[in-house]
Design a protein around this motif. Structure first.
Motif, PDB file in Angstrom:
ATOM      1  N   LYS A  92     -26.535  12.787  -5.355  1.00 42.71           N
ATOM      2  CA  LYS A  92     -25.671  13.253  -4.944  1.00 42.71           C
ATOM      3  C   LYS A  92     -24.351  12.352  -5.783  1.00 42.71           C
ATOM      4  O   LYS A  92     -23.151  12.204  -6.030  1.00 42.71           O
ATOM      5  N   LYS A  93     -24.590  11.881  -6.855  1.00 44.74           N
ATOM      6  CA  LYS A  93     -23.441  10.935  -7.572  1.00 44.74           C
ATOM      7  C   LYS A  93     -23.393  10.374  -6.933  1.00 44.74           C
ATOM      8  O   LYS A  93     -22.359   9.635  -7.894  1.00 44.74           O
ATOM      9  N   LEU A  94     -23.532   9.383  -6.340  1.00 51.01           N
ATOM     10  CA  LEU A  94     -22.099   8.987  -5.707  1.00 51.01           C
ATOM     11  C   LEU A  94     -23.245   7.154  -5.584  1.00 51.01           C
ATOM     12  O   LEU A  94     -22.007   6.146  -5.351  1.00 51.01           O
ATOM     13  N   GLY A  95     -23.722   6.774  -5.851  1.00 53.16           N
ATOM     14  CA  GLY A  95     -24.617   5.902  -6.613  1.00 53.16           C
ATOM     15  C   GLY A  95     -25.473   5.689  -7.843  1.00 53.16           C
ATOM     16  O   GLY A  95     -25.623   6.839  -8.108  1.00 53.16           O
ATOM     17  N   LYS A  96     -26.226   4.281  -8.006  1.00 59.35           N
ATOM     18  CA  LYS A  96     -26.562   3.974  -9.304  1.00 59.35           C
ATOM     19  C   LYS A  96     -28.023   4.817  -9.087  1.00 59.35           C
ATOM     20  O   LYS A  96     -28.096   4.504  -7.662  1.00 59.35           O
ATOM     21  N   PHE A  97     -28.947   4.603  -9.962  1.00 59.88           N
ATOM     22  CA  PHE A  97     -30.300   4.761  -9.716  1.00 59.88           C
ATOM     23  C   PHE A  97     -30.818   3.679  -9.252  1.00 59.88           C
ATOM     24  O   PHE A  97     -30.241   2.737  -9.652  1.00 59.88           O
ATOM     25  N   PRO A  98     -31.329   3.371  -8.167  1.00 61.23           N
ATOM     26  CA  PRO A  98     -32.177   1.892  -7.097  1.00 61.23           C
ATOM     27  C   PRO A  98     -33.060   1.205  -7.889  1.00 61.23           C
ATOM     28  O   PRO A  98     -33.323   1.460  -9.137  1.00 61.23           O
ATOM     29  N   ARG A  99     -32.045  -0.294  -7.747  1.00 62.91           N
ATOM     30  CA  ARG A  99     -32.689  -0.661  -8.250  1.00 62.91           C
ATOM     31  C   ARG A  99     -33.337  -1.733  -8.257  1.00 62.91           C
ATOM     32  O   ARG A  99     -33.729  -2.149  -6.517  1.00 62.91           O
ATOM     33  N   PHE A 100     -34.745  -2.262  -9.468  1.00 62.71           N
ATOM     34  CA  PHE A 100     -35.334  -3.284  -8.469  1.00 62.71           C
ATOM     35  C   PHE A 100     -34.924  -4.715  -7.418  1.00 62.71           C
ATOM     36  O   PHE A 100     -33.964  -5.577  -8.619  1.00 62.71           O
ATOM     37  N   LYS A 101     -35.765  -4.926  -6.839  1.00 62.98           N
ATOM     38  CA  LYS A 101     -34.756  -6.083  -6.040  1.00 62.98           C
ATOM     39  C   LYS A 101     -35.490  -7.082  -6.964  1.00 62.98           C
ATOM     40  O   LYS A 101     -36.849  -6.992  -7.333  1.00 62.98           O
TER      41      LYS A 101
END
Ligand code: ZN
Length: 380
Positions: A92-101
């Motif tokens: 939805k262009k509300l956040g970044k691509f999920p990042r590795f923990k």
């Protein structure tokens, strides 16, 4: 009804710490594994894999790595649900691509069910003994889930999410415009100014000394770990000071007003300005706006974000004249049209307030020709 979270410090014993480390590790493993799976599958077949598919794959993964079965299975499923919402925000262009923990960052996992608070105020989680918890305030509402976390400095917390009936807003009709700045942290149209405490800058010297010491320690040594903890503690203290300050201001603002109009900041774009980037990270405007929205919803105060391309500083809030040659250095200026003397920031607040009122008016009803003309005039 709305959600409210309570954060309590917990003190697990050594055995419990070892088990929690497993829970953090498994949750991190599953999260990272499914980021990889999802990107691979998308690259191959352009399919979006979601929770349903992931949950089936998780069962197979648990057969492959049997240590995954040692921790609460619902927490692993919850990790996948959290990953799904991270992907949804991204699409939805509300956040970044999920990042590795990463192991060095804050660790966490969520327990959606089958936990309880015992009579002696301990926290009972599935598959482990009750953990000592300091409940420093009363929990209201219905408890929904609990998130266990560990900071890089080694502290453990339980964040208890509840659902409860929310207090009604004070019906005083107060509305303000709010401008965020570096010299003053925030300025309102009342006018009221809150200074910028610059916590990071104040700790910078201490931090530099400690970081230098850390860099000199031998890798994987005990002393290095101790030095890493000291650095993590300084960062944690700065973050806590900042959060505390922002909690106080945001609470005051939402309790005193029924509507707040503020600028929708492009923080990412601004941090690219290298001269100001440290100062901008230090004020943490993004965190403040989140707090304002969260508390706004809790206490019934509307938060309106105004389009960031709107010239809030350059426009005279009285007559609408646009002063094109206004620079960042000009803290005060006189309007050549109507001869009003302006404080730069307070003038911006008045504009933000006026603009969002017009916008609400035009969204709420049929946009009248007069409004449309005024909107155009402000926008141009
Ligand atoms: Zn003017």
């Amino acid at each position: 009804m709305g959600n409210k979270a309570y954060k309590f410090r917990i003190y697990p014993n050594q055995e419990q710490q070892a088990f929690l480390a497993k829970c953090f590790g498994c949750s991190r493993f599953v999260y990272n594994h499914f980021i990889r799976v999802t990107t691979d599958i998308y690259a191959e077949s352009k399919k979006h894999f979601r929770y349903k598919e992931w949950a089936n794959l998780l069962v197979k993964l648990k057969r492959e790595f049997d240590w995954l079965s040692e921790v609460n299975s619902q927490s692993l499923q919850q990790t996948l649900k959290d990953l799904e919402s991270a992907f949804t925000r991204f699409f939805k262009k509300l956040g970044k691509f999920p990042r590795f923990k990463r192991k060095s960052n804050r660790q966490s996992f969520r327990v959606p069910q089958h936990f309880s608070i015992t009579e002696d105020n301990k926290l009972k989680l599935p598959k482990m003994d009750a953990i000592y918890m300091v409940i420093h305030r009363e929990i209201e509402g219905t408890i929904k889930s609990v998130t266990i976390s560990k900071t890089p400095s080694g502290k453990y917390f339980a964040s208890i999410l509840t659902e409860q009936a929310l207090p009604k807003a004070p019906l005083n009709g107060e509305k303000i415009g709010l401008d965020l700045g570096l010299k003053d942290f925030c300025i309102t149209s009342k006018p009221e100014k809150f200074p910028n405490p610059r916590y990071f800058k104040k700790s910078l010297r201490r931090l530099k000394i400690r970081q230098r010491r850390l860099s000199r320690k031998a890798k994987e040594s005990n002393n290095r770990n101790k030095a890493r903890l000291t650095v993590a503690r300084i960062h944690e203290k700065v973050a806590n000071q900042r959060l505390d300050y922002q909690h106080k201001i945001s609470l005051k603002l939402v309790c005193e007003n029924q509507a707040i109009s503020c600028e929708d900041l492009n923080i990412k774009g601004m941090v690219k300005n290298r001269k100001l980037s440290k100062q901008i990270s230090d004020v943490a405007w993004g965190q403040f706006l989140n707090l304002l929205e969260y508390k706004g919803e809790l206490y019934g105060c509307e938060i309106h974000r105004v389009d960031r391309f709107f010239p809030s500083s350059k426009r005279c809030s009285r007559c609408g004249y646009i002063k094109e040659d206004l620079t960042l250095k000009d803290r005060e200026w006189d309007c050549p049209e109507c001869h009003v003397h302006h404080d730069r920031d307070i003038n911006a607040c008045h504009n933000l307030l006026a603009f969002s009122e017009l916008k609400i008016l035009s969204e709420g009803q049929e946009s009248t020709p007069k409004n449309a003309v005024e909107m155009q005039r402000i926008n141009s």
